[in-house]
Design a protein around this motif. Structure first.
Motif, PDB file in Angstrom:
ATOM      1  N   PRO A  70       0.822  -1.220   0.000  1.00  0.00           N
ATOM      2  CA  PRO A  70       0.000   0.000   0.000  1.00  0.00           C
ATOM      3  C   PRO A  70       0.854   1.268   0.000  1.00  0.00           C
ATOM      4  N   GLY A  71       0.346   2.292  -0.675  1.00  0.00           N
ATOM      5  CA  GLY A  71       1.018   3.585  -0.691  1.00  0.00           C
ATOM      6  C   GLY A  71       2.111   3.732  -1.729  1.00  0.00           C
ATOM      7  N   LEU A  72       2.302   2.703  -2.569  1.00  0.00           N
ATOM      8  CA  LEU A  72       3.365   2.767  -3.577  1.00  0.00           C
ATOM      9  C   LEU A  72       2.796   3.048  -4.961  1.00  0.00           C
ATOM     10  N   ARG A  73       3.528   3.835  -5.722  1.00  0.00           N
ATOM     11  CA  ARG A  73       3.196   4.098  -7.125  1.00  0.00           C
ATOM     12  C   ARG A  73       4.459   3.885  -7.954  1.00  0.00           C
ATOM     13  N   PHE A  74       4.246   3.579  -9.239  1.00  0.00           N
ATOM     14  CA  PHE A  74       5.387   3.203 -10.068  1.00  0.00           C
ATOM     15  C   PHE A  74       5.314   3.893 -11.439  1.00  0.00           C
ATOM     16  N   PRO A  75       5.446   5.228 -11.488  1.00  0.00           N
ATOM     17  CA  PRO A  75       5.426   5.913 -12.784  1.00  0.00           C
ATOM     18  C   PRO A  75       6.644   5.529 -13.624  1.00  0.00           C
ATOM     19  N   THR A  76       6.396   5.386 -14.917  1.00  0.00           N
ATOM     20  CA  THR A  76       7.452   4.980 -15.858  1.00  0.00           C
ATOM     21  C   THR A  76       7.726   6.110 -16.840  1.00  0.00           C
ATOM     22  N   GLN A  77       8.976   6.311 -17.183  1.00  0.00           N
ATOM     23  CA  GLN A  77       9.344   7.298 -18.180  1.00  0.00           C
ATOM     24  C   GLN A  77      10.566   6.800 -18.945  1.00  0.00           C
ATOM     25  N   MET A  78      10.834   7.463 -20.079  1.00  0.00           N
ATOM     26  CA  MET A  78      12.017   7.143 -20.858  1.00  0.00           C
ATOM     27  C   MET A  78      13.162   8.045 -20.420  1.00  0.00           C
ATOM     28  N   ARG A  79      14.327   7.451 -20.245  1.00  0.00           N
ATOM     29  CA  ARG A  79      15.489   8.221 -19.813  1.00  0.00           C
ATOM     30  C   ARG A  79      16.732   7.721 -20.540  1.00  0.00           C
ATOM     31  N   LEU A  80      17.660   8.643 -20.805  1.00  0.00           N
ATOM     32  CA  LEU A  80      18.913   8.251 -21.445  1.00  0.00           C
ATOM     33  C   LEU A  80      19.778   7.472 -20.472  1.00  0.00           C
ATOM     34  N   LEU A  81      20.206   6.291 -20.884  1.00  0.00           N
ATOM     35  CA  LEU A  81      21.071   5.476 -20.038  1.00  0.00           C
ATOM     36  C   LEU A  81      22.240   4.950 -20.856  1.00  0.00           C
ATOM     37  N   ALA A  82      23.387   4.853 -20.218  1.00  0.00           N
ATOM     38  CA  ALA A  82      24.544   4.222 -20.860  1.00  0.00           C
ATOM     39  C   ALA A  82      24.299   2.727 -20.957  1.00  0.00           C
ATOM     40  N   SER A  83      24.944   2.104 -21.920  1.00  0.00           N
ATOM     41  CA  SER A  83      24.741   0.669 -22.124  1.00  0.00           C
ATOM     42  C   SER A  83      25.200  -0.141 -20.921  1.00  0.00           C
ATOM     43  N   GLU A  84      26.183   0.397 -20.180  1.00  0.00           N
ATOM     44  CA  GLU A  84      26.693  -0.289 -18.993  1.00  0.00           C
ATOM     45  C   GLU A  84      26.679   0.678 -17.816  1.00  0.00           C
ATOM     46  N   ARG A  85      26.255   0.210 -16.677  1.00  0.00           N
ATOM     47  CA  ARG A  85      26.226   1.059 -15.490  1.00  0.00           C
ATOM     48  C   ARG A  85      27.639   1.541 -15.150  1.00  0.00           C
ATOM     49  N   GLY A  86      27.802   2.840 -14.973  1.00  0.00           N
ATOM     50  CA  GLY A  86      29.091   3.413 -14.620  1.00  0.00           C
ATOM     51  C   GLY A  86      29.934   3.854 -15.793  1.00  0.00           C
ATOM     52  N   TYR A  87      29.539   3.490 -17.013  1.00  0.00           N
ATOM     53  CA  TYR A  87      30.346   3.833 -18.180  1.00  0.00           C
ATOM     54  C   TYR A  87      30.362   5.357 -18.387  1.00  0.00           C
TER      55      TYR A  87
END
Length: 588
Positions: free
Chosen positions: A226-243
């Motif tokens: 209860p009390g949680l929402r999960f909005p989704t959007q498009m965001r620019l991300l690198a192919s690898e985390r930390g790159y």
């Protein structure tokens, strides 16, 4: 207060001695336009219901201004009907206009607006609201210098927590923290509750934003809490985390500005929880074109792989001397924890600054590369004893030999013999101290102040004292030596870098001699570990800091059309930086 013009087109006779139906309609629309919810509600036959709806609508539309014009007022069986035009201004040219109708009746207290949500908009019903939202286009991909895609738009899910809707908020926060531990161990029940406490009432706390793959790992454990929402959007991300995280973050912000500029918008009927029921007005978003940056994927990866094994904060910046294009900005995890230090961190450059001291001396014409200079093991400058590394003694040697061996006593004396402003002026000619506005990144090249005492002259001459520089600044200095003049650094193609000045060039004669000395550092000096890495020119640096018992390790140089700076903080000596430089060069 927003003015409102009343246009009475059809006269209606009233029986009351109080305000007429026209007066009441005028007061109502005036109050609605001005945001006077209580005043508007008071003109209706159901002030409480009207106030609740009008408050919610104004909250969810959040206009910067609103306007209303009363139109035709006519008699009917109930009493009277009044048309009015409403416009909601959301700023930046976003205006929504429509016509609505209200019914009025004469009651015991006089004329009243017969309240219904449809007064606000013909399609609005009980338990509903009007909501404004921007419609963001997907960001365009980001490609590097080889045409490889470095960042791409991907769906991300924000986990938002509303403590009031949760009921037992601490219990739910504990369950949420347990589930999120596998994707972010730093999130705890306490951190969530602290965040909720700092969030304005009525707004959910954004706990974390996850890549879709990470959200899928925890979805089954949190989706029904209860009390949680999960909005989704498009965001620019690198192919690898930390790159390339410290440089691509700035590029992403610039792309976000384009996304914002190209955003569409809409007004919709929604339920009180914000769920859309139907669209009333839509302005389509515009596509965002791809972004091209100067980063080289091969160079960036070579830099990151060279730094990965280093235990302390370490960084590399590489750029193309011929045009200033930034090729790589790499940091290991310990450096990332401190921020974008490769671009703006300020460190004593140590003996790498002898490039500037040597250039200033050569430019003065008082010495040449073959001029004999003294290199004693230590020397006293106005009471301050300055030693060479392990107090080595070369005696009397040519300047190029003292440079290759990194003789502190020689270059401290050269600085003492020059005017107070010689080093700041020369540093600026190589880019250190120039302030750039480079789209996509915030940079600080460094700072070199005029020497006011003998001891400051001596310390500044070997990159200590009050001299500071960033790896970005030192990579630019190496680029300037390789290029013959300072190139203007760039990161995002099509976006111009500006600066606070256009430094003069060093003379070609001074530059040629400096290059020959930097080559000797590799062939027979302190960077002999790079002798087999091609035609590398450079300068090592051990830069003491704090109480002087600890030191950073530097190597600054160039090979072909790649200039670079390597910094290993708290390395104790320049040797580890030379080793990292070798791994980097082997990778490109």
């Amino acid at each position: 207060m927003v003015g409102l013009t009343a246009l009475l087109l059809v006269p209606v006779a009233g029986c009351s001695t109080g305000p007429s139906e026209k007066d009441v309609a005028t007061s109502f629309v005036n109050a609605v336009a001005a945001g006077d919810v209580a005043g508007a509600a008071a003109q209706t036959n159901n002030p409480d219901a009207a106030r609740r709806t009008l408050e919610k609508v104004r909250e969810d539309l959040a206009p910067t201004a609103s306007h209303a014009t009363l139109g035709q007022v006519t008699e009917n069986e109930q009493g009277a009907s009044a048309k009015f035009d409403l416009s909601w201004d959301f700023g930046e040219g976003k205006v929504w206009r429509y016509t609505s109708t209200m019914q009025l009746a004469e009651e015991s207290e006089g004329w009243k607006v017969l309240w219904a949500p449809s007064v606000v908009h013909p399609k609005l019903q009980a338990g509903q609201t009007l909501a404004f939202s921007e419609v963001m286009p997907a960001p365009g991909p980001v490609t590097g210098s080889e045409g490889k895609q470095l960042m791409a738009p991907e769906p991300v899910v924000t986990v938002s927590f509303d403590g009031q809707e949760a009921g037992d908020a601490p219990r739910v926060a504990g369950q949420l923290a347990d589930a999120l531990r596998q994707v972010d161990p730093e999130i705890t029940q306490k951190s969530i509750m602290d965040g909720v406490g700092k969030t304005p009432p009525g707004q959910p706390y954004q706990v974390i934003t996850l890549r879709q793959a990470d959200f899928d790992k925890v979805r089954s454990r949190i989706y029904d809490l209860p009390g949680l929402r999960f909005p989704t959007q498009m965001r620019l991300l690198a192919s690898e985390r930390g790159y390339a995280s410290q440089v691509l973050a700035g590029v992403s912000k610039k792309v976000d500005e384009q996304v914002k500029a190209n955003a569409g918008w809409q007004v919709a009927v929604a339920d009180t929880k914000g769920n859309e029921i139907s669209k009333l007005h839509t302005v389509a978003e515009k596509p965002v074109p791809p972004t091209s940056v100067t980063l080289s994927d091969q160079t960036q990866r070579a830099a990151e792989q060279a730094l990965d094994p280093v235990p302390q904060p370490a960084m590399i910046v590489a750029m193309r001397p011929s045009n200033g294009e930034v090729l790589a900005v790499a940091q290991n995890d310990p450096a990332d924890a401190q921020g974008p230090m490769a671009l703006s961190g300020q460190y004593p450059p140590g003996s790498t600054f002898k490039m500037i001291t040597g250039a200033a001396a050569l430019e003065s014409g008082k010495v040449r590369v073959d001029t004999p200079v003294e290199c004693p093991p230590k020397k006293v400058f106005d009471g301050m004893t300055l030693p060479n590394d392990k107090e080595f003694d070369l005696g009397r040697v040519p300047l190029h030999t003292a440079f290759a061996a990194s003789c502190n006593t020689t270059f401290a004396q050269l600085s003492v013999d020059m005017p107070d402003d010689a080093l700041p002026k020369t540093a600026k000619k190589l880019g250190i101290g120039v302030d750039f506005d480079m789209p996509g990144a915030t940079t600080i090249t460094g700072k070199v102040t005029n020497a006011e005492t003998v001891t400051q002259h001596a310390a500044n001459g070997i990159g200590q004292g009050k001299v500071l520089a960033s790896p970005f600044g030192m990579a630019l200095a190496a680029s300037s030596v390789a290029n013959g003049s300072m190139p203007t650094p760039t990161l995002m193609r099509g976006q111009q870098t500006t600066s606070d000045g256009n430094p003069e060039k060093l003379s070609p004669a001074a530059m040629d001699q400096l290059r020959s000395m930097m080559r000797e550092v590799v062939t027979g000096g302190t960077a002999r570990g790079l002798a087999g890495a091609g035609e590398v020119h450079g300068k090592t640096g051990t830069a003491q800091y704090g109480d002087g018992k600890r030191a950073h390790g530097w190597f600054v140089g160039y090979r072909d059309d790649v200039a670079f700076a390597v910094l290993l903080t708290d390395a104790g000596a320049s040797g580890p930086a030379v080793d990292v430089a070798k791994k980097f060069l082997d990778g490109i």
